[in-house]
Enzyme design. Sequence first.
Site, PDB file in Angstrom:
ATOM      1  N   ASP A   1     -59.152 -24.913  29.954  1.00 41.23           N
ATOM      2  CA  ASP A   1     -60.440 -24.222  29.850  1.00 41.23           C
ATOM      3  C   ASP A   1     -61.589 -25.197  29.620  1.00 41.23           C
ATOM      4  O   ASP A   1     -61.399 -26.333  29.200  1.00 41.23           O
ATOM      5  CB  ASP A   1     -60.417 -23.235  28.679  1.00 41.23           C
ATOM      6  CG  ASP A   1     -59.547 -22.025  28.930  1.00 41.23           C
ATOM      7  OD1 ASP A   1     -58.815 -22.013  29.945  1.00 41.23           O
ATOM      8  OD2 ASP A   1     -59.587 -21.095  28.108  1.00 41.23           O
TER       9      ASP A   1
ATOM     10  N   HIS B   1     -57.143 -27.187  26.985  1.00 39.27           N
ATOM     11  CA  HIS B   1     -58.559 -27.413  27.250  1.00 39.27           C
ATOM     12  C   HIS B   1     -58.801 -28.759  27.915  1.00 39.27           C
ATOM     13  O   HIS B   1     -58.006 -29.688  27.781  1.00 39.27           O
ATOM     14  CB  HIS B   1     -59.357 -27.306  25.949  1.00 39.27           C
ATOM     15  CG  HIS B   1     -59.342 -25.928  25.366  1.00 39.27           C
ATOM     16  ND1 HIS B   1     -58.278 -25.458  24.624  1.00 39.27           N
ATOM     17  CD2 HIS B   1     -60.230 -24.903  25.460  1.00 39.27           C
ATOM     18  CE1 HIS B   1     -58.525 -24.198  24.272  1.00 39.27           C
ATOM     19  NE2 HIS B   1     -59.693 -23.847  24.771  1.00 39.27           N
TER      20      HIS B   1
ATOM     21  N   HIS C   1     -64.515 -18.736  33.671  1.00 41.33           N
ATOM     22  CA  HIS C   1     -64.381 -18.676  32.214  1.00 41.33           C
ATOM     23  C   HIS C   1     -65.708 -18.296  31.549  1.00 41.33           C
ATOM     24  O   HIS C   1     -65.935 -18.651  30.392  1.00 41.33           O
ATOM     25  CB  HIS C   1     -63.877 -20.027  31.692  1.00 41.33           C
ATOM     26  CG  HIS C   1     -63.436 -20.027  30.266  1.00 41.33           C
ATOM     27  ND1 HIS C   1     -62.683 -19.013  29.704  1.00 41.33           N
ATOM     28  CD2 HIS C   1     -63.623 -20.937  29.256  1.00 41.33           C
ATOM     29  CE1 HIS C   1     -62.431 -19.293  28.433  1.00 41.33           C
ATOM     30  NE2 HIS C   1     -62.995 -20.451  28.140  1.00 41.33           N
TER      31      HIS C   1
ATOM     32  N   TYR D   1     -62.338 -17.006  24.061  1.00 41.91           N
ATOM     33  CA  TYR D   1     -61.655 -16.612  22.824  1.00 41.91           C
ATOM     34  C   TYR D   1     -60.598 -15.535  23.055  1.00 41.91           C
ATOM     35  O   TYR D   1     -60.045 -14.992  22.096  1.00 41.91           O
ATOM     36  CB  TYR D   1     -62.655 -16.128  21.759  1.00 41.91           C
ATOM     37  CG  TYR D   1     -63.839 -17.041  21.576  1.00 41.91           C
ATOM     38  CD1 TYR D   1     -63.720 -18.262  20.911  1.00 41.91           C
ATOM     39  CD2 TYR D   1     -65.097 -16.693  22.092  1.00 41.91           C
ATOM     40  CE1 TYR D   1     -64.808 -19.108  20.763  1.00 41.91           C
ATOM     41  CE2 TYR D   1     -66.189 -17.536  21.945  1.00 41.91           C
ATOM     42  CZ  TYR D   1     -66.038 -18.738  21.280  1.00 41.91           C
ATOM     43  OH  TYR D   1     -67.107 -19.576  21.142  1.00 41.91           O
TER      44      TYR D   1
END
Length: 356
Positions: A45, A189, A96, A137
């Site tokens: 991400d 990430h 995203h 989240y």
Amino acid sequence: MFKAKLIKGAAALAIFSSLFSTPIMPIASAADANCPNGYVGLTYDDGPNASNTTSLLNALKQAGLRATMFNLGQNAQNNPSLVRDQVNAGMWVGNHSYTHPHMTTLSSSQMSSEITRTQQAIQSATGTAPKLFRPPYGETNATLRSIESQNGLTEVLWNVDSQDWNGATTAQIVAAAGRLQNGDVILMHDQYQTTLQAIPQIAQNLKSRGLCPGMISTSTGRAVAPDGGGTTTPPSTSTKKEAESMTKAGQYTGNISSPFSGVALYANNDLVKYTQNFTSGTHSFALRGASNNSNMARVDLKIGGVTKGTFYFGGSSPAVYTISNVSHETGNQEIELVCTSDNGTWDVYIDYLEIQ
């Protein structure tokens, strides 16, 4: 904005390596004999980032891995060449959001703007709009899912959280990837050196367990073979049950609207339940939920009155956890999700149960 900001200040970024000269290793296909135990989804991400994405792509290529990159629209807008690099390296690109907000706190028009601006930024860079969306989240609700659908997007969460955003070491990230099973998706990430350094060990671990990196299906949100084959087989009955549609029992059980539309179990032995018909006797059960704070929340899974396992939620960020290969009776069975060890310091939030 990155998930780490929710917990602590952003860590210093570091470059893992210079450009690799190693060619791309052969990529697994649906018929690949090296993948007898199936496919998993590696996801990263918050990219693309000028300081790290090139190193991440090189590390993945050198290890012979493919992954899905869930890009922020503002980063894609500012770094279109890096988005093209992701595609050219054999990666898949997802949406995203544009600025990484708490989507469920936004109006429907703000939600739509976050999604559509990102779609446009990525399509402008690559010529193709994404088909996958990961909510920041992991926070979602019915309004957001409706807007995703309107934009032709499939929502993708995760079964395994690497905790790289929460300061996990390289060894801890590798250990998290070691829990992946066929069809599972892991959250990682773009911007952490520990995550970058974990890539060679993740590749070796998957290979030793007969697993290969795959794409994420737009039908199921689960990992499948890179050409879309080798899908995991769902049960013949409904695979997903929203918590708010289940029967509530216990002293304080009630509906909630944040951090998602679902149910809260506020006291010991609060529960939700429903009846499921099974034509076969083994399934995996994935529950999305959270604790109301940093304490560990616990929910027991009961089928036909028999406890089959426990879901643990280690904090207030919504997450999906799976109990795999559960044996149970066939036919109509009552499924219960029970808060069994409340000590007065947390409440359990439940979004949905998925049977795989």
